[in-house]
Design a protein around this motif. Sequence first.
Motif, PDB file in Angstrom:
ATOM      1  N   ARG A  92       0.834  -1.213   0.000  1.00 28.69           N
ATOM      2  CA  ARG A  92       0.000   0.000   0.000  1.00 28.69           C
ATOM      3  C   ARG A  92       0.865   1.258   0.000  1.00 28.69           C
ATOM      4  O   ARG A  92       0.537   2.253  -0.666  1.00 28.69           O
ATOM      5  CB  ARG A  92      -0.937  -0.017   1.205  1.00 28.69           C
ATOM      6  CG  ARG A  92      -2.058  -1.039   1.109  1.00 28.69           C
ATOM      7  CD  ARG A  92      -3.090  -0.848   2.200  1.00 28.69           C
ATOM      8  NE  ARG A  92      -2.571  -1.210   3.506  1.00 28.69           N
ATOM      9  CZ  ARG A  92      -2.758  -2.394   4.085  1.00 28.69           C
ATOM     10  NH1 ARG A  92      -3.451  -3.331   3.451  1.00 28.69           N
ATOM     11  NH2 ARG A  92      -2.271  -2.644   5.285  1.00 28.69           N
ATOM     12  N   GLU A  96       1.030   4.334  -2.909  1.00 26.13           N
ATOM     13  CA  GLU A  96       0.923   5.767  -2.635  1.00 26.13           C
ATOM     14  C   GLU A  96       2.134   6.527  -3.180  1.00 26.13           C
ATOM     15  O   GLU A  96       1.989   7.620  -3.751  1.00 26.13           O
ATOM     16  CB  GLU A  96       0.794   6.003  -1.131  1.00 26.13           C
ATOM     17  CG  GLU A  96       0.637   7.471  -0.750  1.00 26.13           C
ATOM     18  CD  GLU A  96       0.250   7.668   0.703  1.00 26.13           C
ATOM     19  OE1 GLU A  96       0.673   8.699   1.279  1.00 26.13           O
ATOM     20  OE2 GLU A  96      -0.461   6.815   1.265  1.00 26.13           O
ATOM     21  N   ALA A 110      -2.514   5.068   0.695  1.00 27.26           N
ATOM     22  CA  ALA A 110      -2.438   3.773   1.372  1.00 27.26           C
ATOM     23  C   ALA A 110      -3.654   3.556   2.257  1.00 27.26           C
ATOM     24  O   ALA A 110      -4.205   2.454   2.312  1.00 27.26           O
ATOM     25  CB  ALA A 110      -1.153   3.698   2.197  1.00 27.26           C
ATOM     26  N   ALA A 113      -6.639   2.518   0.225  1.00 27.23           N
ATOM     27  CA  ALA A 113      -6.541   1.116  -0.180  1.00 27.23           C
ATOM     28  C   ALA A 113      -6.929   0.201   0.977  1.00 27.23           C
ATOM     29  O   ALA A 113      -7.637  -0.795   0.786  1.00 27.23           O
ATOM     30  CB  ALA A 113      -5.127   0.799  -0.654  1.00 27.23           C
ATOM     31  N   GLU A 114      -6.473   0.543   2.166  1.00 26.37           N
ATOM     32  CA  GLU A 114      -6.809  -0.266   3.340  1.00 26.37           C
ATOM     33  C   GLU A 114      -8.317  -0.288   3.582  1.00 26.37           C
ATOM     34  O   GLU A 114      -8.903  -1.338   3.862  1.00 26.37           O
ATOM     35  CB  GLU A 114      -6.090   0.271   4.574  1.00 26.37           C
ATOM     36  CG  GLU A 114      -6.258  -0.580   5.807  1.00 26.37           C
ATOM     37  CD  GLU A 114      -5.423  -0.087   6.974  1.00 26.37           C
ATOM     38  OE1 GLU A 114      -5.420  -0.767   8.021  1.00 26.37           O
ATOM     39  OE2 GLU A 114      -4.773   0.964   6.845  1.00 26.37           O
ATOM     40  N   ASP A 124      -5.749  -6.573   0.938  1.00 28.41           N
ATOM     41  CA  ASP A 124      -4.911  -5.379   1.136  1.00 28.41           C
ATOM     42  C   ASP A 124      -5.517  -4.147   0.475  1.00 28.41           C
ATOM     43  O   ASP A 124      -5.115  -3.021   0.747  1.00 28.41           O
ATOM     44  CB  ASP A 124      -3.479  -5.615   0.644  1.00 28.41           C
ATOM     45  CG  ASP A 124      -3.385  -5.946  -0.836  1.00 28.41           C
ATOM     46  OD1 ASP A 124      -4.179  -5.403  -1.638  1.00 28.41           O
ATOM     47  OD2 ASP A 124      -2.503  -6.736  -1.219  1.00 28.41           O
ATOM     48  N   VAL A 126      -5.336  -2.946  -2.537  1.00 25.51           N
ATOM     49  CA  VAL A 126      -4.618  -2.279  -3.629  1.00 25.51           C
ATOM     50  C   VAL A 126      -5.307  -2.527  -4.969  1.00 25.51           C
ATOM     51  O   VAL A 126      -5.575  -1.585  -5.733  1.00 25.51           O
ATOM     52  CB  VAL A 126      -3.153  -2.737  -3.675  1.00 25.51           C
ATOM     53  CG1 VAL A 126      -2.471  -2.224  -4.947  1.00 25.51           C
ATOM     54  CG2 VAL A 126      -2.406  -2.239  -2.453  1.00 25.51           C
TER      55      VAL A 126
END
Length: 219
Positions: A92, A96, A110, A113-114, A124, A126
Amino acid sequence: EPHVLNDALIIAAALSSRSPFLAPLERRQESDRLRAKWSRKLAPAEGMHSDHLAVVAAYEAWDEFPPYAKLDFAKVNLLSNRTLQAMSSLKRQLLEQLSEVGLLPRGLRARDAELAGRRRGGSDGVLALLLENHRTNASGRLGDDLRSKLLTGLLCAAMCPNVVHGTELGAQRTKAQGNSIVIGPRATLTIRDRSSGDRVTVQIHASSVHGGDGRNAGM
């Protein structure tokens, strides 16, 4: 292509982490068998299996499980859950950073994405975020056969000139293998010295899918 970019981020995270494959002494043969299985999941063709593709396949399978089941999956498959979790976080962060320097659309974070991963069962996040920002239809993804070949090309380009050259006089090819090059256990493996350009003989580490008995299966 989001799926290939996601694979590349997995490899990048793996190269900055310890190997997720565990090899306890009392289960060494089982560990080798599992690692070989993962190496062929994305590239079943003879001679295309790879340590890097093994990591991609194992990580993707682990990432599909919800958080409460990831540890059990890792234990059964002799994977380090802690290493895979660290790879997930690093992946992640890399997403970024690529966004910040302009190699990906701006604004990919990041944390976003989380959150996307949590909405999709604990991945994850992504790939989910990449697909959300991808302009084309996700159904146009590359097939697994092209996917493994593209990843192999990317790896060779990224690691050049640290690419091993294998030669084996009289190497035999089966009819099914066609023109593919099969490197057996007696092959000579070399790399080029950066300063002199001379060929230097090297050996493959025993923990590699190409080490030990794996040398008989191709490279």
